[in-house]
Motif scaffolding. Structure first.
Motif, short mmCIF file in Angstrom:
data_model
loop_
_atom_site.label_atom_id
_atom_site.label_comp_id
_atom_site.label_asym_id
_atom_site.label_seq_id
_atom_site.Cartn_x
_atom_site.Cartn_y
_atom_site.Cartn_z
N VAL A 73 0.94 -1.33 0.05
CA VAL A 73 -0.05 -0.02 -0.13
C VAL A 73 0.73 1.37 0.00
O VAL A 73 0.47 2.08 -0.75
N VAL A 74 1.89 1.23 0.89
CA VAL A 74 2.91 2.24 1.06
C VAL A 74 3.66 2.51 -0.35
O VAL A 74 3.83 3.65 -0.81
N THR A 75 4.14 1.65 -1.08
CA THR A 75 4.71 1.49 -2.23
C THR A 75 3.96 2.22 -3.44
O THR A 75 4.26 3.01 -4.14
N THR A 76 2.62 1.64 -3.18
CA THR A 76 1.74 2.23 -4.35
C THR A 76 1.44 3.70 -4.01
O THR A 76 1.26 4.52 -5.03
N GLN A 77 1.29 4.10 -2.83
CA GLN A 77 0.85 5.64 -2.52
C GLN A 77 2.23 6.65 -3.06
O GLN A 77 2.38 7.47 -3.56
N LYS A 81 2.46 9.41 -5.82
CA LYS A 81 3.19 10.78 -5.56
C LYS A 81 4.14 10.95 -6.44
O LYS A 81 4.17 12.19 -6.77
N CYS A 82 5.00 9.90 -6.54
CA CYS A 82 6.15 10.17 -7.67
C CYS A 82 5.62 10.37 -8.92
O CYS A 82 6.18 11.64 -9.41
N GLU A 83 4.79 9.92 -9.43
CA GLU A 83 3.99 10.36 -10.84
C GLU A 83 3.36 11.66 -10.70
O GLU A 83 3.75 12.57 -11.69
N ASN A 84 2.86 12.10 -9.63
CA ASN A 84 2.07 13.36 -9.44
C ASN A 84 3.17 14.43 -9.51
O ASN A 84 3.40 15.43 -10.27
N LEU A 85 4.49 14.27 -9.02
CA LEU A 85 5.45 15.10 -8.64
C LEU A 85 6.13 15.45 -10.15
O LEU A 85 6.53 16.40 -10.59
N GLN A 86 6.16 14.15 -10.96
CA GLN A 86 6.94 14.24 -12.31
C GLN A 86 5.82 15.03 -13.20
O GLN A 86 6.55 16.00 -14.16
N LYS A 87 4.67 14.94 -13.05
CA LYS A 87 3.60 15.60 -13.89
C LYS A 87 3.82 17.12 -13.58
O LYS A 87 3.93 18.06 -14.27
N GLU A 88 3.82 17.65 -12.33
CA GLU A 88 4.02 18.97 -11.75
C GLU A 88 5.42 19.62 -12.22
O GLU A 88 5.53 20.57 -12.87
N GLN A 89 6.37 18.60 -12.38
CA GLN A 89 7.81 19.10 -12.70
C GLN A 89 7.58 19.32 -14.38
O GLN A 89 8.09 20.41 -14.88
N GLU A 90 7.09 18.56 -14.96
CA GLU A 90 6.87 18.80 -16.42
C GLU A 90 6.04 20.06 -16.81
O GLU A 90 6.31 20.85 -17.73
#
Length: 100
Positions: A73-77, A81-90
């Motif tokens: 569950v923590v890994t999925t979360q 979050k990592c995907e969201n941060l990458q989108k924000e960075q892009e």
């Protein structure tokens, strides 16, 4: 009469020897039964310890499975979050590039 009495005496002695032999045999059988009962009790105690050990291992296994589930569950979360941060960075790069 003497021979008759001697025969009776010999016969009685043989019966006594047989009785003693039977008593000795009974004593030995009783000892064997006692030893077997002690072995049964020892085996019961050993089986109980094994059952307790198996139960402890099962409990430990369930704990590990629970921890594994929580980790997933923590890994999925973290992945989300990592995907969201990458989108924000892009998006920030796109905004920065648009400003230039």
């Amino acid at each position: 009469i003497y021979l008759f009495m001697q025969m009776l005496y010999d016969l009685a002695r043989r019966q006594d020897d047989g009785s003693l032999s039977a008593v000795e045999e009974n004593c030995q059988l009783s000892k064997q039964v006692k030893n077997l009962l002690e072995q049964v009790e020892t085996e019961k105690a050993s089986a109980k310890r094994l059952q307790e050990s198996v139960a402890a291992k099962e409990k430990e296994k369930l704990g590990l499975l629970s921890t594994l589930g929580e980790s997933e569950v923590v890994t999925t979360q973290l992945r989300e979050k990592c995907e969201n941060l990458q989108k924000e960075q892009e998006e920030l790069r796109a905004v920065h590039a648009a400003k230039e």
